[in-house]
Design a protein around this motif. Structure first.
Motif, PDB file in Angstrom:
ATOM      1  N   ASN A 196       0.910  -1.311  -0.053  1.00  0.00           N
ATOM      2  CA  ASN A 196       0.073   0.025   0.036  1.00  0.00           C
ATOM      3  C   ASN A 196       0.642   1.413  -0.028  1.00  0.00           C
ATOM      4  N   SER A 197       2.061   1.363  -0.555  1.00  0.00           N
ATOM      5  CA  SER A 197       2.861   2.499  -0.867  1.00  0.00           C
ATOM      6  C   SER A 197       3.379   2.382  -2.015  1.00  0.00           C
ATOM      7  N   ALA A 198       3.884   3.485  -2.616  1.00  0.00           N
ATOM      8  CA  ALA A 198       4.594   3.465  -3.740  1.00  0.00           C
ATOM      9  C   ALA A 198       5.855   4.406  -3.764  1.00  0.00           C
ATOM     10  N   TYR A 199       6.033   4.991  -2.527  1.00  0.00           N
ATOM     11  CA  TYR A 199       7.196   5.833  -2.167  1.00  0.00           C
ATOM     12  C   TYR A 199       8.632   5.203  -2.027  1.00  0.00           C
ATOM     13  N   GLY A 200       9.510   5.571  -2.576  1.00  0.00           N
ATOM     14  CA  GLY A 200      10.715   5.123  -2.824  1.00  0.00           C
ATOM     15  C   GLY A 200      11.231   4.348  -1.656  1.00  0.00           C
ATOM     16  N   GLY A 201      11.428   5.045  -0.550  1.00  0.00           N
ATOM     17  CA  GLY A 201      12.018   4.523   0.739  1.00  0.00           C
ATOM     18  C   GLY A 201      11.202   3.317   1.184  1.00  0.00           C
ATOM     19  N   ASN A 202      10.024   3.151   1.014  1.00  0.00           N
ATOM     20  CA  ASN A 202       9.090   2.207   1.396  1.00  0.00           C
ATOM     21  C   ASN A 202       8.988   0.868   0.200  1.00  0.00           C
ATOM     22  N   VAL A 203       9.464   1.227  -0.943  1.00  0.00           N
ATOM     23  CA  VAL A 203       9.049   0.383  -1.801  1.00  0.00           C
ATOM     24  C   VAL A 203      10.271  -0.372  -2.712  1.00  0.00           C
ATOM     25  N   LEU A 204      11.365   0.647  -2.736  1.00  0.00           N
ATOM     26  CA  LEU A 204      12.495   0.005  -3.404  1.00  0.00           C
ATOM     27  C   LEU A 204      13.313  -0.707  -2.358  1.00  0.00           C
ATOM     28  N   LEU A 205      12.998  -2.112  -2.495  1.00  0.00           N
ATOM     29  CA  LEU A 205      13.380  -2.724  -1.082  1.00  0.00           C
ATOM     30  C   LEU A 205      14.881  -3.423  -0.905  1.00  0.00           C
ATOM     31  N   GLY A 206      15.544  -2.922  -2.032  1.00  0.00           N
ATOM     32  CA  GLY A 206      16.982  -3.032  -1.879  1.00  0.00           C
ATOM     33  C   GLY A 206      17.651  -2.185  -1.032  1.00  0.00           C
ATOM     34  N   LYS A 207      17.027  -0.856  -0.912  1.00  0.00           N
ATOM     35  CA  LYS A 207      17.672   0.420  -0.533  1.00  0.00           C
ATOM     36  C   LYS A 207      17.577   0.363   1.302  1.00  0.00           C
ATOM     37  N   LYS A 208      16.731   1.008   1.649  1.00  0.00           N
ATOM     38  CA  LYS A 208      16.668   1.259   3.135  1.00  0.00           C
ATOM     39  C   LYS A 208      16.541  -0.140   4.116  1.00  0.00           C
ATOM     40  N   CYS A 209      15.438  -0.917   3.352  1.00  0.00           N
ATOM     41  CA  CYS A 209      14.938  -2.296   3.809  1.00  0.00           C
ATOM     42  C   CYS A 209      15.793  -3.221   4.001  1.00  0.00           C
ATOM     43  N   LEU A 210      16.582  -3.602   2.732  1.00  0.00           N
ATOM     44  CA  LEU A 210      17.526  -4.498   2.633  1.00  0.00           C
ATOM     45  C   LEU A 210      19.077  -4.122   2.996  1.00  0.00           C
ATOM     46  N   ALA A 211      19.253  -3.089   2.313  1.00  0.00           N
ATOM     47  CA  ALA A 211      20.822  -2.754   2.641  1.00  0.00           C
ATOM     48  C   ALA A 211      20.820  -1.870   3.999  1.00  0.00           C
ATOM     49  N   LEU A 212      20.135  -1.595   4.603  1.00  0.00           N
ATOM     50  CA  LEU A 212      20.135  -0.980   6.177  1.00  0.00           C
ATOM     51  C   LEU A 212      19.303  -1.849   7.068  1.00  0.00           C
ATOM     52  N   ARG A 213      18.321  -2.151   7.054  1.00  0.00           N
ATOM     53  CA  ARG A 213      17.580  -2.638   8.147  1.00  0.00           C
ATOM     54  C   ARG A 213      18.001  -4.357   8.316  1.00  0.00           C
ATOM     55  N   ILE A 214      17.827  -4.929   7.154  1.00  0.00           N
ATOM     56  CA  ILE A 214      18.252  -6.571   7.010  1.00  0.00           C
ATOM     57  C   ILE A 214      19.813  -6.500   7.077  1.00  0.00           C
ATOM     58  N   GLY A 215      20.352  -5.266   6.456  1.00  0.00           N
ATOM     59  CA  GLY A 215      21.817  -5.377   6.280  1.00  0.00           C
ATOM     60  C   GLY A 215      22.433  -5.260   7.726  1.00  0.00           C
ATOM     61  N   SER A 216      21.776  -4.475   8.749  1.00  0.00           N
ATOM     62  CA  SER A 216      22.590  -3.913   9.940  1.00  0.00           C
ATOM     63  C   SER A 216      22.420  -5.588  10.716  1.00  0.00           C
ATOM     64  N   PHE A 217      21.227  -6.067  10.498  1.00  0.00           N
ATOM     65  CA  PHE A 217      20.939  -7.420  11.179  1.00  0.00           C
ATOM     66  C   PHE A 217      22.078  -8.384  10.791  1.00  0.00           C
ATOM     67  N   LEU A 218      22.370  -8.530   9.568  1.00  0.00           N
ATOM     68  CA  LEU A 218      23.146  -9.507   9.028  1.00  0.00           C
ATOM     69  C   LEU A 218      24.647  -9.180   9.355  1.00  0.00           C
ATOM     70  N   GLY A 219      24.810  -7.886   9.380  1.00  0.00           N
ATOM     71  CA  GLY A 219      26.129  -7.188   9.703  1.00  0.00           C
ATOM     72  C   GLY A 219      26.685  -7.409  11.173  1.00  0.00           C
ATOM     73  N   ARG A 220      25.639  -7.449  12.019  1.00  0.00           N
ATOM     74  CA  ARG A 220      26.007  -7.952  13.409  1.00  0.00           C
ATOM     75  C   ARG A 220      26.303  -9.499  13.555  1.00  0.00           C
ATOM     76  N   LYS A 221      25.503 -10.205  12.733  1.00  0.00           N
ATOM     77  CA  LYS A 221      25.583 -11.619  12.756  1.00  0.00           C
ATOM     78  C   LYS A 221      27.120 -12.018  11.940  1.00  0.00           C
TER      79      LYS A 221
END
Ligand code: GTP
Ligand code: SPV
Ligand code: MN
Length: 589
Positions: A196-221
């Motif tokens: 239900n969004s079309a705005y970049g940060g919410n939908v280009l999932l490689g960016k903030k979602c993967l590269a930062l949120r999932i990325g930081s999780f993986l980075g710690r591990k």
């Protein structure tokens, strides 16, 4: 195109298609021919508009729903099995519950549309840093944007077929119910669902979602770091090369610093600035004990307003071809785009970001939304560094934290050590901007500019920073800057933009032990005469104002930090010690 033969991938795509019920599933191979065909569909339906082919070749115009123009932090969740693994600064819900809720929303959400399967890489395919993903989406805007912001297509399919891990990303623009917008991360399943969004940060999932949120999780591990940081290369007149990372909150100057144009005086001396990244850094410790950074993205999703020939000519040039503009104003006479401060010549016959007729010469309304953006290929950038393309990592000399603060924070100071620098990052504050939904201009704590982006418990994140410091024999020096201090008339004192190089040069001199400083309760500050102000209309008094540390103001800051910290039940000792020292120092002022 080679078929996807990895059955884990195929089974997952099948399962998602059974839930969302698209008419068809189309894999993106990354070829220009296929992207052209898909683009034609969006032009035909009016979802996107082609801009003036002579002035802006290959450029497209796009508008989102007026309520959907920025990241929505309240609707962004980290769903770990245990709540404490996400908290206390993230929104959380139990994965079982969240999946159940989302499955209902995704049920049939792609009916009548095509599901595009985008295989993408964050980082140069095949390098140690790279992480792969597949984003399923029913939005052509997302397909075309991901093709700019990430590396997509066949090379990633080859990696998947060879058994590479991947992040499962699902997005549907749906719009069944604007109130049911969710951007949800399941780090333990390496999965992201957005609806239900079309705005970049919410939908280009490689960016903030993967590269930062999932990325930081993986980075710690896995023992590395995913940070909200630009990467800049400075080449000195003697040929020496230095690399700097900078973490500033959203819309606080990363893209502008990353593409900095040196003032003439420094240009003539032979200083050169190049851009490695403008928003995200992935960092690993090298065999030599230094910290190395790559930019995992392949393009820039930059703030349009304020970008002009003077403030950021490199960003402007970057957007002159193959770029998607979102929520800016349009000039209907020549079918080009416009935004506030682009130039002094707004269109008379225009359309604002809402699509209403707009005369920029007479209207008091803004033409572009303050968070309107350009999505442009990194290869367009005149200052893009060679190191961006190799994706092997550049050694970082300095990390710069910064915020947007009218008062309190001085222009610049250096932390006393890595651990002290981690404290400085953890205590960062900034005024909120239009990059996220909600009130603008409110001071909030934003540690390391990661409050909206850390995919796990924030106190574990601080500990991870401390632990990373222990792994380095030669860690970057950590600094703090504030370009946004104002005077009695509420005007910025520091000229900013290209002139920020003057502050960077003091930092580099400090890194080499070649510049003086005075010790303050915050850290080491330059003396006014240590900042080169040649050709600037700024005197020693102004610099004193920029560097001043006011006791009462800082007593209040300390209260704010205390309050912010009170939500954490386990802060690293190193942070507590540095905070105690700050309190004592401020009392002694
Ligand atoms: P995100 O893409 O949201 O992460 O933002 P960002 O950190 O890359 O910020 P960006 O460089 O796009 O700048 C945001 C706004 O701050 C723009 O309107 C800029 O014009 C303004 N800005 C950037 N650098 C400076 C500076 O040094 N001084 C002043 N006064 N304004 C600046
Ligand atoms: C930010 O908000 O920090 C951005 C833009 O860089 S977005 O991709 O929307 O997060
Ligand atoms: Mn950002």
């Amino acid at each position: 195109m080679t078929m996807v033969t990895n059955e884990t991938v195929n089974n997952w795509v099948r399962e998602m298609a059974e839930m969302t019920k698209p008419d068809e599933v189309v894999w993106i191979d990354g070829s220009d021919e296929q992207l052209e065909e898909i683009k034609k569909v969006a032009l035909k339906t009016g979802e996107m508009i082609a801009l003036n082919e002579e002035k802006l070749p290959g450029c497209l115009y796009y508008r989102t729903n007026p309520k959907d123009v920025a990241r929505d932090e309240k609707r962004t969740l980290i769903c770990t099995r245990k709540e404490e693994d996400a908290g206390p600064t993230n929104h959380w819900m139990a994965p079982v519950e969240m999946y159940a809720k989302l499955r209902k929303l995704f049920d049939g959400s792609m009916k009548g549309r095509v599901m595009y399967a985008i295989p993408f890489s964050m980082g140069v395919v095949g390098t140690d840093f790279a992480k792969y993903g597949v984003e399923l989406t029913d939005s052509i805007y997302v397909v075309l944007s991901m093709a700019i912001m990430t590396r997509v297509g066949q090379p990633i399919i080859d990696k998947l077929n060879a058994g590479a891990d991947f992040t499962k990303c699902l997005h549907s623009k749906a719009q069944v119910n604007e109130k049911e917008k969710y951007i949800v991360h399941f780090p333990e399943d390496n999965t992201i669902w957005s609806i239900n969004s079309a705005y970049g940060g919410n939908v280009l999932l490689g960016k903030k979602c993967l590269a930062l949120r999932i990325g930081s999780f993986l980075g710690r591990k896995e023992g590395w770091m995913a940070e909200h940081m630009l990467i800049l290369k400075i080449e000195a007149p003697n040929g020496e090369k230095h690399y700097v990372c900078g973490a500033f909150p959203s819309a606080c100057g990363k893209t502008n610093l990353a593409m900095l144009t040196p003032p003439d005086y420094f240009k003539k001396m032979g200083y050169k600035i190049q851009t490695v990244g403008d928003d995200i850094s992935w960092l690993r410790v090298g065999d030599d004990g230094r910290l190395y950074a790559v930019n995992p993205e392949n393009g820039f999703f930059g703030v349009a307003p304020g970008t002009n020939e003077k403030s950021n000519p490199n960003a402007l040039k970057t957007t002159r071809k193959n770029t998607i503009f979102t929520n800016v104003a349009r000039n209907l006479d020549d079918n080009t785009v416009w935004w506030e401060k682009l130039d002094k010549n707004p269109p008379e016959n225009g359309e604002d970001w809402l699509g209403n007729p707009w005369n920029g010469k007479t209207s008091t309304e803004k033409g572009a939304h303050p968070n309107s953006r350009f999505t442009a290929p990194a290869e367009n950038c005149p200052t893009i560094a060679d190191e961006f393309f190799t994706g092997e990592g550049v050694p970082i000399d300095a990390i710069v934290f910064g915020g947007r603060r009218a008062k309190a924070e001085p222009l610049v100071y250096q932390s006393k050590s890595w651990d002290h620098g981690v404290f400085v990052g953890s205590a960062m504050t900034s005024e909120t901007t239009a990059a996220a939904k909600g009130q603008v201009g409110v001071v909030r704590h934003d540690p390391m500019a990661m409050i909206p982006f850390c995919g796990y418990n924030m106190s574990d994140y601080f500990q991870h920073w401390i632990d990373m410091g222990k792994k380095m024999s030669d860690p970057p020096k950590i600094f703090h800057v504030n370009w946004f201090r104002t005077d009695e008339k509420d005007e910025f004192i520091w000229p900013g933009f290209g002139d920020n190089l003057r502050v960077l040069l003091w930092m580099l001199a400090r890194c080499k032990g070649e510049a003086d400083a005075v010790e303050t309760p915050l850290g080491y500050e330059p003396r006014p005469e240590d900042i080169d102000t040649t050709d600037l209309d700024l005197d020693a008094e102004d610099l004193k104002k920029l560097l001043a540390i006011d006791k009462e103001t800082w007593q209040d800051e300390i209260k704010g930090i205390e309050e912010f910290y009170s939500q954490f039940d386990k802060l690293p000792d190193e942070i507590n010690e540095a905070f105690d020292a700050l309190k004592k120092g401020v009392e002694a002022l």
